[in-house]
Enzyme design. Sequence first.
Site, PDB file in Angstrom:
ATOM      1  CB  SER A 189      -0.945   0.005   1.211  1.00 20.69           C
ATOM      2  OG  SER A 189      -1.991  -0.914   1.026  1.00 20.69           O
ATOM      3  CE  LYS A 235      -0.632   4.413   2.335  1.00 21.97           C
ATOM      4  NZ  LYS A 235      -0.573   3.217   3.207  1.00 21.97           N
ATOM      5  CB  THR A 236       2.009   1.428   6.626  1.00 19.99           C
ATOM      6  OG1 THR A 236       0.591   1.613   6.430  1.00 19.99           O
ATOM      7  CG2 THR A 236       2.439   2.141   7.889  1.00 19.99           C
ATOM      8  N   GLY A 237       2.776  -0.129   4.240  1.00 22.33           N
ATOM      9  CA  GLY A 237       2.352  -1.135   3.278  1.00 22.33           C
ATOM     10  C   GLY A 237       2.473  -2.501   3.920  1.00 22.33           C
TER      11      GLY A 237
END
Length: 312
Positions: free
Chosen positions: A83, A251-253
């Site tokens: 993501s 921002k993570t993923g």
Amino acid sequence: MTASALLGGLACAAGAVAGEEGSTSVAAARTGSTSSSGSGSELRRTLRELEESYAGRIGAVGIDLGTGRTVGYRADERFPFNSMFKVFACAAVLHEARTGRPGLMDEVVRWKPSDMTGLTGNSPETTEYTDTGMTPAQLCRAGVTKSDGFAGNMLLEQIGGPRGLTDFFRAVGDRVSRLDRPEPRLTEWQPGEKRDTTTPAAAARTFAELTTGSILHTRDRARLVGWLKASLTGADRIKAGIPPDWTVGNKTGTGGASNHGTANDLAIVWPPGSNAPIVLAVFTNRTLDDTPHDDKVIAATATALAEALGRL
């Protein structure tokens, strides 16, 4: 939107971050400063030990945009975006609205419930707006702050799909990052997979350019950073590895256990009293499949990066 069209309105990203110890960053290209061999050696030792205890792989880069010092580990190895791609897609949409489609950010994007098949579980905001639609500005907010999966796909549609985002990367000087599939397929990853991947070096450099450089208009850059600061994901990742009084936009993923437990986090961070931020990029995956990720590893890596940069 093609790469050639984008190139007309973009400044190429300067410098690169490469190798385990890191080399030239965005700031270092201007200042000529690089990391010390001592800090790089200690970082490698720390992260190798962490990998052994974690039974996985870690890729990490830290850039001090004030001094130009950079540090890294497995900086040029590929990891899946997951993501994390949404912050880059949002930046591409902001740039398209500013340079090619005035008013785009306020246009209403509509979809049918059937378009959301397979994505309702991780699309908390777009699910609520199926009847009314959302503007790209609202989709950016949902995609960056809540990691809304369908919002990410709708942002991609504004720039020509996954290929459009790859074109954007090339236009800003990132020759490494690529997106090939939309959600949820882009999270499917096996070791050696090149689709939908980046490297810690490329992600950190491009992220630094988008959040502090001249690629985006000043107002658009501030808007993007504002959404990053408002992120509701990743409290146990980079944020947990640095002091609580530092300002963070991230921002993570996450790929999930079925995809070798891939998990990452990308952040721009301001220590108290400092006008120059640092950029931290952390990527992880497990050696064995069907194994969950570990947020504590990402937090510990963030701490190690900050220490290697001399900020802790």
